[in-house]
Scaffold this motif. Structure first.
Motif, mmCIF file in Angstrom:
data_model
loop_
_atom_site.group_PDB
_atom_site.id
_atom_site.type_symbol
_atom_site.label_atom_id
_atom_site.label_comp_id
_atom_site.label_asym_id
_atom_site.label_seq_id
_atom_site.Cartn_x
_atom_site.Cartn_y
_atom_site.Cartn_z
ATOM 1 N N LEU A 74 0.815 -1.205 0.000
ATOM 2 C CA LEU A 74 0.000 0.000 0.000
ATOM 3 C C LEU A 74 0.851 1.259 0.000
ATOM 4 O O LEU A 74 0.462 2.281 -0.547
ATOM 5 C CB LEU A 74 -0.930 0.003 1.212
ATOM 6 N N SER A 94 0.839 -0.125 -5.316
ATOM 7 C CA SER A 94 -0.352 0.029 -4.477
ATOM 8 C C SER A 94 -1.630 -0.425 -5.189
ATOM 9 O O SER A 94 -2.560 -0.887 -4.564
ATOM 10 C CB SER A 94 -0.482 1.478 -4.017
ATOM 11 N N GLN A 103 -2.366 -4.642 -5.043
ATOM 12 C CA GLN A 103 -2.518 -5.410 -3.809
ATOM 13 C C GLN A 103 -3.407 -6.638 -4.021
ATOM 14 O O GLN A 103 -3.077 -7.746 -3.625
ATOM 15 C CB GLN A 103 -3.118 -4.494 -2.744
#
Lengths: 321, 286, 250
Positions: free
Chosen positions: A277, A283, A286
């Protein structure tokens, strides 16, 4: 005796260190990281009671966490209950709810049960989103004065942190206690072959309902504490399907059916997630990475990390439970 | 009164699209005992497939169903090979989790590309008006397309050799293998068709409503409801049950707030599942 | 003396098929009762009705003076009626010892974990599986799995044991061994009700035999009487092998 199990003492030491280190260093950001790790361990450990011990996949496990959060917050803020009492009551109420629900949906076997749990999660979520006393889709807030009663925000946050660590330790001890009990043996029999278990004398209906209800208790307590700490709750964060699924990934990763595996998977996954993250490149991915991890584990290492360890060192089975 | 009637007709038209989606789920479930949890994300891919194709070739959107069906077949083969092939014969939970893992990956990639904001396909067919209600052309076209695809599947399953092989494998995999049918080929084919159906239903939905990459999840749930209602391995049954669900939605919409509808639907799903745990699902144990 | 097991007028229907039709018989203490019949005669279905896996459509089942017609299989075990499965159902990923411990834990005496383990070890010794106690059930041979079935049922400390084809699929040495185990069980004071296709074995083991054909009771009596019964021989004529063996036994 649980006291003679090395893992029992390992759990206590682990929890004590987790509580002590950030407090000693007075490191708030470490505390906030670790509370998420503790939450992951709580969710994965209790999910393990269903998936790992009993062989029933619960896709909607998070419903207990969210409901616990709602009941706890409602009691603590609207009814002005003491936080610990409110959290315990939330656990109790949600466990009873699970017991009643379990009597119905646990008549379903295997994948059908798994599907029903998705339905339950979404039905509860849309019910809460329409439920006036709980603020419908806008949710509820914790009034700042509530923290004052606990001796100020700073004190209140540390206190909830210690409580969550306590719930984490209890989750693991509960897993261990059930694993080495007669009740646990009955659950394992259900996992291996439910029809055979009945014929061997296991009252599968009651066993399944009890474990479903037990697996709801500590996540609900944790929900009450976490949402109190966060100061607010609404239906989309309380019943986040994604978190429910991540619980499964954690469990599979660490090794379902083992106490240490559930905790290890929870801790590792949470660390991985917070790394992803905060990394600007990754990010967005994920979910992709979590999915790929789950796929690899399911296809090639159904026993997870601990299963892999057992294969390397068969004697480890006796120590690391 | 005409409001309810119109709403029910609308529901009926949309219901046939639900039915089409459910056929894909039901086919895979019935043939290989795999509950395909990539279903929802494939429906979403069908929506975005239509969006991309229509942006590139602004023809009649319903002609674009053909390339989407073809792409769906290919995608199905890929998903089969990645997530299902290896766990055939293992417990049902393995395929449940492995298809779920692929679902997460598709949603993750989709979110990275399209975020979760809404898109729509800007294509309108002219409808016609009866009294004070207008039937939109898109609803009628989508329903017609869904019924045509459903009938084509029925013909395929009952009139062609590969179709008969699929039914044979669904009926008794071992016996079919003894008869010289390669079950791997058949399973892969059935899976590919199931995925193509899901993608095409997504494409149809995209011509009716705005959508996001997460929209498939709702239709996946509807597919489960429909499949459970219809029972497994009955494609036309799934179509009929889909229409029924659509009618039901149409009938209640005028009376209750939209926000309650999910509760009714998911509640219904759980209740139907629990009410028929034996009748529809579990095989008799000898 | 009241019989240990009393089955009266039991019927079970699956859709259009009447799998068991109006069957009555009884079984006394320390008796070995054989149940034979051609394939599809309804033998396993009858077992399933007796131990509560299926609910009969008609008739009653009494065990040790109690009406168990409506009992579920787990309740039946607590009363002292245990069974094995024709198609073995080992708890694959648990050890042999754990498998048998389950039987002892949830059996008639509902033992705590520790005493259950001791019972399990003792039973494993009796059926000759003691050496495999720590192996996973999955890794046993078919003969081993059959013995495991028997051991699990025995660990429940039953008064009556239902054995469903424990000899099927075994080689002659294993059959001899298993016959010894069954005799030993009876000598230990446990009644046995067994389905078997290995004619010689069942003829020599049983005190009495019930013959089932198309769901109906065709005959009942001492092995030699049953073997002489023309109706029984006719029922088996579809299966000349067995008819031949029946004659040999005369």
């Amino acid at each position: 005796m649980i006291l003679r199990r090395p893992v029992f003492w390992l759990i206590l030491v682990f929890a004590a260190l987790m509580a002590f280190i950030p407090f000693h260093a007075n490191d708030v950001s470490m505390r906030e990281d670790l509370i998420l790790v503790a939450l992951a361990v709580i969710l994965a450990s209790n999910l393990n009671l269903m998936i790992g011990y009993t062989g029933y996949v619960n896709f909607g496990h998070i419903v207990f966490y969210g409901l616990g959060g709602y009941v706890g917050l409602y009691l603590a803020t609207v009814r002005n209950w003491n936080l610990v009492l409110a959290a315990l009551a939330a656990g109790l109420v949600v466990s009873l709810f699970a017991l009643a629900l379990g009597m119905g949906i646990l008549r379903l076997r295997g994948a059908y049960f798994a599907l029903a749990t998705i339905g339950v999660l979404l039905a509860v979520q849309s019910f809460v989103a329409n439920f006036d006393p709980w603020g419908r889709s806008t949710g509820m807030y914790v009034d700042f004065s509530a923290y004052q009663r606990l001796g100020g925000a700073r004190h209140a946050l540390w206190m909830t942190y210690f409580l969550v660590i306590g719930v984490m330790a209890l989750s693991m001890i509960l897993s261990l206690g059930i694993k080495i009990s007669k009740f646990g043996l009955g659950l394992f029999a259900i996992r291996e072959d439910e029809d055979a278990a009945v014929v061997l004398g296991v009252n599968t209906t009651v066993f399944k309902a009890i474990i479903y209800s037990v697996s709801a208790f500590l996540p609900a307590v944790a929900g009450a504490l976490m949402f109190y700490k966060n100061g607010m709750i609404d239906p989309s964060i309380a019943f986040e399907f994604m978190l429910s699924l991540e619980g499964i990934v954690m469990l599979m990763l660490g090794g379902k059916g083992t106490v240490v595996g559930a905790a290890l998977g929870g801790g590792l996954y949470e660390k991985l997630r917070s790394y992803l993250l905060t990394s600007p490149k990754l990010s967005n991915f994920q979910l992709v990475i979590a999915g790929a991890l789950l796929l690899l584990v399911v296809l090639f290492a159904p026993g997870g990390l601990i299963g892999w360890l057992y294969r390397l060192v068969p004697r480890a089975r006796k120590v690391i439970e | 009164m005409s409001g309810i009637l119109a709403s029910m007709i609308d529901g009926l038209l949309i219901g046939s699209v639900y039915g089409l989606a459910a056929m894909g789920l039901s086919l895979i479930w019935g043939v290989m005992d795999v509950i395909n949890l990539t279903h929802g994300s494939v429906i979403a891919l069908g929506m975005f497939g239509m969006y991309i194709l229509f942006a590139a070739f602004p023809v009649n959107a319903y002609f674009l169903l053909l390339p989407i069906l073809a792409a769906g077949l290919l995608l199905g083969l890929v998903i089969y090979w990645i997530s299902v092939h290896w766990v055939i014969g293992r417990s049902q939970l393995s395929s449940l989790l492995s298809t779920f893992a692929v679902n997460m990956m598709i949603i993750g990639i989709g979110t990275a590309i399209w975020s979760t904001s809404p898109y729509n396909v800007n294509f309108t067919l002219r409808g016609f008006t009866v009294g004070d209600y207008t039937f939109t052309g898109n609803h009628i076209a989508a329903a017609t397309a869904a019924v045509i695809i459903a009938l084509a599947l029925e013909l395929f399953l009952y009139r062609t050799r590969p179709g008969k092989a699929i039914r044979a494998v669904a009926d008794n995999r071992e016996a079919a293998e003894l008869m010289g049918i390669s079950s791997t080929m058949v399973l892969a084919l059935a899976f590919a068709i199931g995925i193509a159906l899901a993608a095409s239903s997504g494409a149809l939905v995209s011509t009716l409503f705005p959508f996001t990459i997460l929209s498939g999840a709702g239709y996946q749930m509807k597919s489960f409801v429909v499949t459970v209602l219809a029972g497994l391995g009955k494609p036309l049954g799934a179509l009929a049950a889909g229409v029924l669900l659509g009618l039901l939605e149409g009938a209640v919409t005028p009376f209750i707030a939209v926000s309650w509808i999910p509760l009714i639907e998911f509640g219904l799903f759980v209740v139907v599942l629990v009410a028929f745990p034996k009748g529809i699902f579990t095989r008799a144990t000898a | 003396m009241t019989p240990l097991l009393e089955v009266s007028g039991v019927s079970k229907r699956f859709g259009g098929l009447l799998a068991v039709s109006d069957v009555s018989f009884s079984l006394g203490e320390r008796e070995i009762l054989g149940l034979i019949g051609p394939n599809g005669a309804g033998k396993t279905t009858l077992f399933n009705v007796v131990n509560g896996v299926y609910k009969g459509d008609k008739g009653t089942v009494k065990f040790a003076g109690e009406d168990i017609t409506k009992c579920s299989p787990n309740q039946v075990v607590h009363l002292g009626l245990a069974r094995t499965h024709q198609i073995v159902k080992p708890l694959q990923d648990m050890t042999v010892l754990e498998n048998v411990t389950v039987g002892a834990c949830f059996g008639r005496e509902y033992l705590a974990l520790k005493p259950a383990r001791n019972v399990a070890l003792e039973v494993l010794e009796r059926v000759g599986l003691a050496k495999s106690a720590e192996m996973s059930a999955r890794s046993l041979t078919i003969a081993g799995k059959k013995r495991l079935e028997v051991a699990r049922a025995l660990a429940a400390r039953p008064k009556l044991l239902l054995l469903d084809e424990v000899l099927a699929g075994l080689n002659p040495t294993e059959i001899t061994h298993m016959i010894g185990i069954v005799r030993d069980i009876r000598d230990g004071g446990i009644s046995v009700f067994m389905i078997e296709h290995v004619m010689q074995a069942i003829m020599s083991l049983s005190d009495r035999i019930v013959v089932l054909s198309f769901g109906q009771k065709l005959a009942e009596g001492k092995p030699e009487e049953v073997a002489r019964d023309p109706q029984v021989i006719e029922a088996y004529l579809g299966d000349p092998d067995i008819a031949e063996k029946l004659k040999e036994n005369n």
